[in-house]
Scaffold this motif. Sequence first.
Motif, short mmCIF file in Angstrom:
data_model
loop_
_atom_site.label_atom_id
_atom_site.label_comp_id
_atom_site.label_asym_id
_atom_site.label_seq_id
_atom_site.Cartn_x
_atom_site.Cartn_y
_atom_site.Cartn_z
N ARG A 17 -5.72 -0.26 -19.04
CA ARG A 17 -6.66 -1.24 -19.59
C ARG A 17 -6.69 -1.15 -21.09
O ARG A 17 -6.54 -0.06 -21.65
CB ARG A 17 -8.09 -0.94 -19.09
N CYS A 61 -14.42 -1.28 -4.72
CA CYS A 61 -13.96 -1.16 -6.12
C CYS A 61 -12.49 -0.75 -6.17
O CYS A 61 -11.72 -1.29 -6.96
CB CYS A 61 -14.75 -0.10 -6.87
N LYS A 110 -12.96 -5.52 -9.01
CA LYS A 110 -14.40 -5.68 -9.17
C LYS A 110 -15.02 -4.39 -9.69
O LYS A 110 -14.64 -3.31 -9.26
CB LYS A 110 -15.05 -6.06 -7.84
N SER A 111 -15.99 -4.56 -10.61
CA SER A 111 -16.68 -3.37 -11.14
C SER A 111 -17.66 -2.88 -10.08
O SER A 111 -17.99 -3.60 -9.12
CB SER A 111 -17.43 -3.72 -12.41
N ARG A 112 -18.19 -1.70 -10.29
CA ARG A 112 -19.17 -1.13 -9.37
C ARG A 112 -20.40 -2.04 -9.31
O ARG A 112 -20.97 -2.26 -8.25
CB ARG A 112 -19.52 0.26 -9.90
N ARG A 113 -20.77 -2.58 -10.49
CA ARG A 113 -21.95 -3.44 -10.56
C ARG A 113 -21.77 -4.73 -9.75
O ARG A 113 -22.63 -5.11 -8.96
CB ARG A 113 -22.19 -3.78 -12.03
N GLU A 114 -20.61 -5.36 -9.98
CA GLU A 114 -20.32 -6.60 -9.22
C GLU A 114 -20.33 -6.31 -7.73
O GLU A 114 -20.85 -7.08 -6.93
CB GLU A 114 -18.92 -7.11 -9.58
N THR A 115 -19.69 -5.18 -7.38
CA THR A 115 -19.58 -4.81 -5.97
C THR A 115 -20.96 -4.61 -5.36
O THR A 115 -21.27 -5.13 -4.28
CB THR A 115 -18.75 -3.52 -5.83
N ARG A 117 -8.60 -1.44 -9.67
CA ARG A 117 -9.10 -0.67 -10.82
C ARG A 117 -8.43 0.69 -10.95
O ARG A 117 -8.42 1.29 -12.00
CB ARG A 117 -10.62 -0.46 -10.70
#
Length: 238
Positions: A77, A9, A14-19, A95
């Motif tokens: 952001r 991350c 990439k988000s934590r979820r995607e990762t 991020r």
Amino acid sequence: MQRLDKIICSQSMKSRRETDGLIRRGRVTVNGEICRRPATHIDPDVDEIAIDGTPLPFSRYVYFMLNKPAGILCVSRDPKAKTVVDLLSPDDRRRDIFPAGRLDRDTHGLVLLTNDGELAHRILSPKHHIPKRYLVRLDGPIGQAEIKAIETGPVLADGTKCLPAHLTVLQDGGEPLVEITIFEGKFHQIKRMFGTVDRGVTWLKRVSMGGLTLDDTLQECEYRSLGKQEISLLFKGC
Ligand code: URA
């Protein structure tokens, strides 16, 4: 040692979820072996991570000098507006990057983008009084009385006292261009300082912070990374 998912991350957008999805689907390798556990602890300075076979270079801290155009928000952001971090190429965007010190949306010029919180803290700390130099186009002439009032440190409309500043008139006339150096960073400081002498700011550009000067080969929206020596220039003379 750090968690695999946290490292990925921090080095990408990439988000934590995607990762976690990538890791669980077996698309991530550590030292050539598939690793499906996001919580696996590894040493990012030693262990080699790859995503779909492409090595993920690890750098703990990054530093970029950006020539910010007007119209871009100086935050990390924003759900609606384009930000200074959005100007980075996908390879450089991570991020954890943020601007160390804000410029207004309509202000141009030097922005330092980094993920080094300690450095940002040092830059922003009022203790260091890092000089910040700006070019300013004013909406009306400026005389000796106004220059003196600005240079001695005016009291803003809300009662805040500013530190003394340096001011040089670069182009005189009905809409003069001046250079001002301030040693603090209050909200809308330059605009409010000139407001105390009834002058409006029609154009504003930051050209340096400490001994770090905006690279004049950078067009607006362009950026480049900074070396360690250039970073140390920020505190030169402080
Ligand atoms: N002072 C301002 O008024 N605006 C900026 O963006 C920076 C300094």
